[in-house]
Motif scaffolding. Structure first.
Motif, PDB file in Angstrom:
ATOM      1  N   LYS A 110     -48.077 -61.593  26.025  1.00  0.00           N
ATOM      2  CA  LYS A 110     -49.097 -61.037  27.037  1.00  0.00           C
ATOM      3  C   LYS A 110     -48.733 -61.489  28.306  1.00  0.00           C
ATOM      4  N   LEU A 111     -48.441 -62.775  28.667  1.00  0.00           N
ATOM      5  CA  LEU A 111     -48.142 -63.549  29.742  1.00  0.00           C
ATOM      6  C   LEU A 111     -46.967 -62.902  30.349  1.00  0.00           C
ATOM      7  N   LEU A 112     -46.122 -62.528  29.800  1.00  0.00           N
ATOM      8  CA  LEU A 112     -44.757 -62.037  30.423  1.00  0.00           C
ATOM      9  C   LEU A 112     -45.092 -60.658  30.604  1.00  0.00           C
ATOM     10  N   ASP A 113     -45.871 -59.845  29.846  1.00  0.00           N
ATOM     11  CA  ASP A 113     -45.978 -58.381  30.258  1.00  0.00           C
ATOM     12  C   ASP A 113     -47.017 -58.512  31.414  1.00  0.00           C
ATOM     13  N   ARG A 114     -47.649 -59.007  31.683  1.00  0.00           N
ATOM     14  CA  ARG A 114     -48.584 -59.254  33.072  1.00  0.00           C
ATOM     15  C   ARG A 114     -47.682 -59.691  34.138  1.00  0.00           C
ATOM     16  N   LYS A 115     -46.764 -60.494  34.050  1.00  0.00           N
ATOM     17  CA  LYS A 115     -45.925 -60.801  35.140  1.00  0.00           C
ATOM     18  C   LYS A 115     -45.427 -59.827  35.559  1.00  0.00           C
ATOM     19  N   PHE A 116     -44.595 -59.002  34.372  1.00  0.00           N
ATOM     20  CA  PHE A 116     -43.841 -57.914  34.737  1.00  0.00           C
ATOM     21  C   PHE A 116     -44.539 -56.831  35.354  1.00  0.00           C
ATOM     22  N   GLN A 117     -45.793 -56.603  35.135  1.00  0.00           N
ATOM     23  CA  GLN A 117     -46.825 -55.470  35.724  1.00  0.00           C
ATOM     24  C   GLN A 117     -47.044 -55.932  37.106  1.00  0.00           C
ATOM     25  N   GLU A 118     -47.259 -57.244  37.478  1.00  0.00           N
ATOM     26  CA  GLU A 118     -47.474 -57.584  38.873  1.00  0.00           C
ATOM     27  C   GLU A 118     -46.287 -57.465  39.616  1.00  0.00           C
ATOM     28  N   LEU A 119     -45.059 -57.768  39.154  1.00  0.00           N
ATOM     29  CA  LEU A 119     -43.875 -57.521  39.982  1.00  0.00           C
ATOM     30  C   LEU A 119     -43.724 -56.215  40.113  1.00  0.00           C
ATOM     31  N   LEU A 120     -43.676 -55.173  39.037  1.00  0.00           N
ATOM     32  CA  LEU A 120     -43.498 -53.931  39.138  1.00  0.00           C
ATOM     33  C   LEU A 120     -44.438 -53.138  40.124  1.00  0.00           C
ATOM     34  N   LYS A 121     -45.574 -53.609  40.183  1.00  0.00           N
ATOM     35  CA  LYS A 121     -46.552 -53.056  41.171  1.00  0.00           C
ATOM     36  C   LYS A 121     -46.201 -53.628  42.780  1.00  0.00           C
ATOM     37  N   LYS A 122     -45.597 -54.935  43.001  1.00  0.00           N
ATOM     38  CA  LYS A 122     -45.296 -55.482  44.162  1.00  0.00           C
ATOM     39  C   LYS A 122     -44.021 -54.350  44.618  1.00  0.00           C
ATOM     40  N   ALA A 123     -43.014 -54.479  43.529  1.00  0.00           N
ATOM     41  CA  ALA A 123     -41.731 -53.628  44.037  1.00  0.00           C
ATOM     42  C   ALA A 123     -41.947 -52.136  44.431  1.00  0.00           C
ATOM     43  N   LYS A 124     -42.984 -51.375  43.956  1.00  0.00           N
ATOM     44  CA  LYS A 124     -43.662 -50.021  44.075  1.00  0.00           C
ATOM     45  C   LYS A 124     -44.156 -50.170  45.654  1.00  0.00           C
ATOM     46  N   GLU A 125     -44.778 -51.024  45.868  1.00  0.00           N
ATOM     47  CA  GLU A 125     -45.631 -51.210  47.203  1.00  0.00           C
ATOM     48  C   GLU A 125     -44.684 -51.401  48.419  1.00  0.00           C
ATOM     49  N   GLU A 126     -43.538 -52.387  48.182  1.00  0.00           N
ATOM     50  CA  GLU A 126     -42.545 -52.509  49.257  1.00  0.00           C
ATOM     51  C   GLU A 126     -41.741 -51.458  49.413  1.00  0.00           C
ATOM     52  N   PRO A 127     -41.325 -50.974  50.673  1.00  0.00           N
ATOM     53  CA  PRO A 127     -40.284 -49.864  50.727  1.00  0.00           C
ATOM     54  C   PRO A 127     -38.916 -50.270  50.557  1.00  0.00           C
TER      55      PRO A 127
END
Length: 102
Positions: free
Chosen positions: A74-91
């Protein structure tokens, strides 16, 4: 003679509990006295409780490790989702090459 004894320091060893007599002027231990050990019979009477306490500590540690392992996914999935969201927001930027700097 009293001056010589007053210049010594008595220290208890934190590891084994031995009483050490140290002379500060000479960085050396002058005397050591080992602590009195309890009789073996007294230790044998308490061995049953010591074994039980060790078993409960071991079981508690295992339960903590098992719980941490369950939550690891669960922790690794949560970290992945946060990093994926951050990567989508950055151009996306084209990386600069050394040849482009000239």
């Amino acid at each position: 003679m009293s001056d010589k004894q007053s210049s010594t320091i008595q220290v208890t060893c934190p590891c084994c509990g031995a009483l050490l007599t140290v002379d500060p002027s000479l960085p050396a231990v002058l005397n050591h006295k080992l602590p009195a050990k309890p009789p073996l019979v007294a230790q044998m009477k308490d061995i049953h409780t010591l074994v039980k306490e060790e078993a409960t500590r071991r079981d508690q540690k295992y339960q903590q490790l098992a719980e941490a392992e369950k939550n690891k996914g669960k922790l690794l999935d949560r970290k992945f989702q946060e990093l994926l969201k951050k990567a989508k927001e950055e151009p996306l930027e084209k990386p600069l090459k050394d040849i482009d700097l000239d």
